[in-house]
Design a protein around this motif. Structure first.
Motif, short mmCIF file in Angstrom:
data_model
loop_
_atom_site.label_atom_id
_atom_site.label_comp_id
_atom_site.label_asym_id
_atom_site.label_seq_id
_atom_site.Cartn_x
_atom_site.Cartn_y
_atom_site.Cartn_z
N ASP A 72 -48.99 68.67 -113.75
CA ASP A 72 -49.73 68.40 -112.53
C ASP A 72 -48.83 68.01 -111.37
O ASP A 72 -49.32 67.67 -110.29
CB ASP A 72 -50.76 67.29 -112.79
N LEU A 73 -47.52 68.05 -111.57
CA LEU A 73 -46.55 67.85 -110.49
C LEU A 73 -46.07 69.22 -110.02
O LEU A 73 -45.84 70.11 -110.84
CB LEU A 73 -45.36 67.02 -110.96
N PRO A 74 -45.90 69.43 -108.70
CA PRO A 74 -45.51 70.76 -108.18
C PRO A 74 -44.23 71.27 -108.82
O PRO A 74 -43.24 70.54 -108.94
CB PRO A 74 -45.33 70.49 -106.68
N TYR A 75 -44.25 72.53 -109.21
CA TYR A 75 -43.09 73.15 -109.85
C TYR A 75 -42.20 73.89 -108.85
O TYR A 75 -40.98 73.86 -108.97
CB TYR A 75 -43.56 74.15 -110.91
N PHE A 76 -42.81 74.59 -107.90
CA PHE A 76 -42.06 75.53 -107.08
C PHE A 76 -41.79 75.02 -105.67
O PHE A 76 -41.23 75.74 -104.85
CB PHE A 76 -42.83 76.86 -107.00
N ALA A 114 -42.85 61.53 -114.38
CA ALA A 114 -41.83 61.20 -113.39
C ALA A 114 -41.48 62.45 -112.60
O ALA A 114 -41.38 63.54 -113.18
CB ALA A 114 -40.58 60.63 -114.06
N ARG A 115 -41.28 62.31 -111.30
CA ARG A 115 -40.94 63.48 -110.49
C ARG A 115 -39.53 63.98 -110.79
O ARG A 115 -39.21 65.14 -110.54
CB ARG A 115 -41.13 63.15 -109.02
N ALA A 116 -38.66 63.10 -111.33
CA ALA A 116 -37.30 63.50 -111.72
C ALA A 116 -36.81 62.53 -112.78
O ALA A 116 -37.24 61.38 -112.83
CB ALA A 116 -36.37 63.49 -110.51
N GLN A 117 -35.90 63.02 -113.64
CA GLN A 117 -35.31 62.18 -114.67
C GLN A 117 -33.85 62.56 -114.84
O GLN A 117 -33.42 63.66 -114.48
CB GLN A 117 -36.03 62.36 -116.01
N LEU A 118 -33.07 61.66 -115.43
CA LEU A 118 -31.66 61.92 -115.70
C LEU A 118 -31.51 62.66 -117.04
O LEU A 118 -30.85 62.21 -117.96
CB LEU A 118 -30.86 60.62 -115.70
#
Length: 245
Positions: A72-76, A114-118
């Motif tokens: 459900d978070l934008p991919y593109f 999370a919108r980003a992860q390490l």
């Protein structure tokens, strides 16, 4: 008795229309007290997918709480993912991470996306200190005599399914939830149902996962969980499409 329908990973954009109609028919005929959706309403977080999800959920005409899933978070659209990742959810705002107080049971949300992860695979789970803090605050406000269930997208620990969650911070979060009085955790993500008891320092916690109503099935046909809560006890059953019931 309070009856809940727990469904997950609907994936509008890759939905199984027959499965959606089957579930909607079960809701219309059996009228559960609430519907809990543990994430992945959409496949690629497109506006038309959210619009279809909203129309379908509203037509169920039941109290609903919805968790955000990794799909459900934008991919593109990198700008949308990092700056406004939940904007397309706004039409569903009254359902998103909505705590529910029902007869004898409380449902409390926990964000695990999370919108980003390490790490390379951002689809896996992540529990931030902010997210668990918000959930613990809500847990403290639930009635003492209620059975308390936490709803999130990713399993906090692995449950032996083919797909995995690898949720960072999940084990510590589960210990904190148990210490705060949670009796169970409802999740999705892995597309197969499970119901296991996990030992924590504060006592056992039920971990209950729902299958999928999409075309992206794993080892189980399209399904949802039916939960019964009565006198502080929780019973579950998996309802698979095609069963005689």
């Amino acid at each position: 008795m309070t009856r809940l329908f727990h469904v997950s990973d609907i994936h509008f954009g890759a939905e199984d229309r027959v499965a959606l109609d089957w579930f909607a028919d079960r809701v219309a005929r059996e009228r559960p007290d609430a519907v809990i959706v543990t994430g992945d309403l959409t496949m690629r977080a497109r506006r038309e997918e959210f619009a279809a999800a909203q129309a379908w959920l509203e037509a169920l005409d039941r109290p609903i709480t919805v968790e955000v899933g990794n799909h459900d978070l934008p991919y593109f659209n990198p700008w949308a993912r990092f700056v406004t990742p939940y904007r397309r959810y706004q039409a569903l705002e009254r359902m998103i991470e909505r705590p529910l107080e029902l007869r004898g049971v409380s449902i409390v949300p926990l964000k695990t996306t999370a919108r980003a992860q390490l790490r390379l695979n951002w689809s896996k789970g992540y529990v931030s200190s902010r997210a668990i803090g918000r959930t613990l605050t809500q847990l403290a406000e639930t009635p003492d005599d209620h059975l308390v269930l936490v709803a999130c997208h990713h399993p906090l620990v692995e449950a032996g399914t083919r797909s995995t969650s690898h949720t960072r911070g999940g084990r510590a979060a589960l210990e904190a939830l148990a210490q705060a009085g949670a009796h169970g955790v409802l999740t999705g993500h892995v597309h197969d149902p499970f119901d296991i008891v996990h030992a924590t320092a504060a006592g056992p916690v039920r971990l209950i996962g729902a299958g999928t109503l999409s075309e992206r099935v794993r080892d189980t046909r399209p399904s949802f969980n039916e939960l019964h809560v009565a006198d502080g006890a929780l019973e579950t059953r998996v309802r698979e499409m095609g069963d005689a019931r």
